[in-house]
Design a protein around this motif. Structure first.
Motif: not given
Lengths: 256, 256
Positions: A123-128, A132-140
């Motif tokens: 499970y990929r959690v975007a942080t900060g 990231s605009v490039f991972d926006r469809h592949y992270t929460w």
């Protein structure tokens, strides 16, 4: 040998990746949604390729919107096409969001679901402060700061053999909801935290609820000790939120 | 001091990333395409934020469909908002495919374009027999095998100060087409090859044509020596194909 319609047929194993974003999940239900499920899409192309009605056996379902880097499936056929020809044909006629990574002949007894020993989900959690605009469809994206120490504590309490009913969306069932989660790793990257789950089986929504619970522990909204209560009560209400599907990847399926 | 309308105004620098996939490129041309260009989109939000008509100065254009991980721009304003407030406001009201990574006050004389010393672009080529489904919007897929030795040879011939007119889509111009490409690196990954270009300036389509030429050298369709002929003749026809925009990233802009 009567009744074994697959006798003498070839058994072909597929290793696949897919972007689940626009699909209703892996599993085709009847014929209605064959075009909107990953199983259905691949079966359509396989059936055209072989001239037979192909039924694909997946290692397990993935929900609507969930991705896979290493889904496994198998099917039986009389076709004498070479494996590399099948791979070429499939990748040529499948949509760009489904990729066939490997095609191989396997022994007749191989069954993608029944023979799977364990699976790894990420499970990929975007942080900060900016996802990231490039991972926006592949992270929460999680805006709040996550405490790794607390999450590690929570993860350690989840590992092991437990009744995971409370960490699932399973309704009443006669089947066992006991599973073994052998390992949970937390991989901290620059603008992302990956939650890596390995186990011998996962119930409906189990990874997304475990990930949601770990996130709530990491933000401080929940004590890591509450994990024990979910196991004790088997009550879904005691666990954390179900994180959305777009951050979830079926990473690998392990066989003997 | 007459004529300096920006005197006493704050000068604000932005560091941005964007997915160029659905835009007509960086540069707004008049008012017509403000909604379909990245510059236009950001200016709209900045103007609402400050109540002023903001004109954004980018470090340079990126073409339609080209992405950026580190585009730089600046604007002048009388606003007394704090930088973190601006960043928060921008990321809140900009679409998800544009991210503002950093906002800072800079000296009045700072100019994103005129002060840029050099830039780094990366062209991402997907390789192998199956392109990654997850990178399909951010790479260009090359089915043919690429010879790294040959590509390195071609890249070495491109490095240096040259008239790059033949490696560009620049029509007749009175401006100099001499540029210095200080470095070209080739980064070989599992299912991808990244072509990394650093230089003091890049002409229209220059990176995409250099990348296309290197790919043709790598497949064996072209001799590395042809690079010299492009420099000698300054003839666009002598260079390789223009690779499509979706594989190109403006990675970083360097200042003194």
């Amino acid at each position: 040998m009567q009744g074994n319609k697959n006798i003498m047929k070839r058994n072909i194993k597929l290793l696949m990746e897919y972007d689940g974003g626009r699909y209703d999940g892996w599993q085709r239900l009847g014929k209605k949604n064959s075009g909107t499920t990953i199983q259905g899409k691949i079966e359509e192309v396989l059936s055209k390729m072989t001239g037979e009605t192909i039924e694909l056996i997946g290692s397990g379902r993935t929900d609507a919107g969930v991705h896979a880097r290493g889904q496994v499936a198998n099917f039986h056929t009389d076709s004498d096409m070479k494996c590399w020809e099948m791979k070429y044909y499939l990748n040529r006629y499948l949509p760009q969001d489904i990729g066939i990574l490997y095609v191989s002949d396997v022994p007749e007894r191989f069954h993608s679901r029944l023979n799977a020993k364990s699976k790894r989900y990420i499970y990929r959690v975007a942080t900060g402060d900016v996802p990231s605009v490039f991972d926006r469809h592949y992270t929460w994206y999680c805006f709040d700061r996550l405490d790794m120490g607390l999450m590690k504590e929570g993860a350690d309490l989840m590992v092991g053999q437990h009744d995971f009913k409370g960490f699932s969306s399973v309704k009443k069932t006669n089947k066992s909801t006991v599973r073994t989660v052998s390992q949970i790793d937390i991989d901290v990257k620059e603008r992302e935290i990956d939650l890596i789950f390995e186990g011998n089986g996962f119930l409906y929504n189990m990874v997304r609820i475990m990930a949601g619970t770990l996130v709530e522990i990491g933000t401080g909204d929940r004590e890591s000790e509450t994990v024990k209560e979910v196991f004790r009560t088997k009550n879904r209400e005691k666990a954390g939120m179900t994180l959305p599907p777009q951050g979830l990847f079926l990473d690998e399926v392990f066989y003997e």
